[in-house]
Motif scaffolding. Sequence first.
Motif, mmCIF file in Angstrom:
data_model
loop_
_atom_site.group_PDB
_atom_site.id
_atom_site.type_symbol
_atom_site.label_atom_id
_atom_site.label_comp_id
_atom_site.label_asym_id
_atom_site.label_seq_id
_atom_site.Cartn_x
_atom_site.Cartn_y
_atom_site.Cartn_z
ATOM 1 N N ALA A 8 33.573 82.427 90.297
ATOM 2 C CA ALA A 8 33.954 82.435 91.810
ATOM 3 C C ALA A 8 33.259 81.354 92.686
ATOM 4 O O ALA A 8 32.361 80.731 92.556
ATOM 5 N N ILE A 9 34.224 81.086 93.724
ATOM 6 C CA ILE A 9 33.312 79.969 94.872
ATOM 7 C C ILE A 9 33.414 80.942 95.986
ATOM 8 O O ILE A 9 34.391 81.728 96.371
ATOM 9 N N TYR A 10 32.280 80.783 96.399
ATOM 10 C CA TYR A 10 32.143 81.435 97.805
ATOM 11 C C TYR A 10 31.838 80.611 98.803
ATOM 12 O O TYR A 10 30.887 79.623 98.622
ATOM 13 N N TYR A 67 37.656 81.620 96.068
ATOM 14 C CA TYR A 67 38.503 81.522 94.803
ATOM 15 C C TYR A 67 37.662 82.325 93.804
ATOM 16 O O TYR A 67 36.469 82.477 93.936
ATOM 17 N N SER A 68 38.469 82.980 92.853
ATOM 18 C CA SER A 68 37.819 83.644 91.762
ATOM 19 C C SER A 68 38.845 83.584 90.508
ATOM 20 O O SER A 68 39.955 83.569 90.754
ATOM 21 N N ASN A 98 40.966 72.571 92.711
ATOM 22 C CA ASN A 98 40.794 71.556 93.567
ATOM 23 C C ASN A 98 39.401 71.444 94.274
ATOM 24 O O ASN A 98 39.236 71.354 95.447
ATOM 25 N N VAL A 99 38.321 72.014 93.626
ATOM 26 C CA VAL A 99 36.955 71.758 94.147
ATOM 27 C C VAL A 99 36.245 71.187 93.268
ATOM 28 O O VAL A 99 35.567 71.679 92.212
ATOM 29 N N PRO A 100 35.764 69.872 93.796
ATOM 30 C CA PRO A 100 34.912 69.022 93.089
ATOM 31 C C PRO A 100 33.402 69.509 92.889
ATOM 32 O O PRO A 100 33.116 70.045 93.896
#
Length: 352
Positions: A17-19, A26-27, A60-62
């Motif tokens: 996941a992205i917090y 995102y997860s 699209n999260v570098p």
Amino acid sequence: MVRILVLNLGSTSSKLAIYDDTKMSYSTTVVHDDALTRLDLLKQKAPRQMAIKQWLSKINVPSSTLDAIACRGGLLKPIVGGTYTVNRALYDDLKSFQYGIHASNLSGIIGYEMATHLNIPVFTSDPVVVDEFIDEVRMTGIPGIQRKSIFHALNHKATARQFAKDVQQRYEDLNLIVIHMGGGVSVAAHEKGLVIDVNEALYGEGPMALNRSGSIPNDALIEYQHAHQYDIQQMKRLFSAQTGLQAHVGSSDFKWIMERYHHDTHIHGVVDAFSVQIAKAIGERAALLKGNVDQIVFTGGMSHSTLFIDLLKPYIEWIAPVSVYPGEFEMQALAENAYQALGEHIPVKTYS
């Protein structure tokens, strides 16, 4: 805005996941094929790292935009609860598997390596080895053998804190019995913010679970091992992955099992026995808390079954009111603790 990558790696899948701050942006859950999960854990590291990189690219999260990484805790030496920096000592202990072999170790191993490359902090919170036992519950009848604290500490603590928040009280002011019912079942006494007793939920103590044995009569267990000529590793595999409800009914899908509860007499009997075992463990924790229990709190995947919760209630409602928090709060807890650690709002412990 603070961006945190959360890694929660399990035996068959990787939850990612992205917090952004404390909001999940995102997860995903990457389900790994059998060919990968059968490999030794360190041989799984590179493919799982690649899966993480591919997912970050897909959304699209570098990696250069990450401010921190939060990892599920693995098998370490016993430590008190809280949030820890994943330092070299913690990384080395995870990678050595000297305290046990479990896929959760890969979370910290991969997180540490990624964070080192990116030069960002990496944290873990309330790993499965959290040990806040009172001395009286450690002793067994065999000198040299003590009970161990291995349980679903992260979800226990997160759920307990969520309940406290919902009733506008402090976790540290409450006495709770928390029951995590997932792949394993752990029943814990939380006294004023400390887990003073819980069954060892991995290799067999307390209730059986979906694929775990729970407690077994000593004499029968000795005879069983002798009859099958199992070595230590085979016995551990039996306790942790090949027994429980799965062995009795041929499935570890609890939803499937409960759908057949009223139509299959064998399943009906197994589920009833399962509910009684959990209720007995809750009674033990109530005794340790001297009956001073503010709430009984259920969590984990099996808590989605209202039928199963209803089976349990007649045995336990006399102890305290019952609340149910289905599912898990692990990802949110990891992210929130990392966010609080970055802002220096909570103490960050050092593993050594």
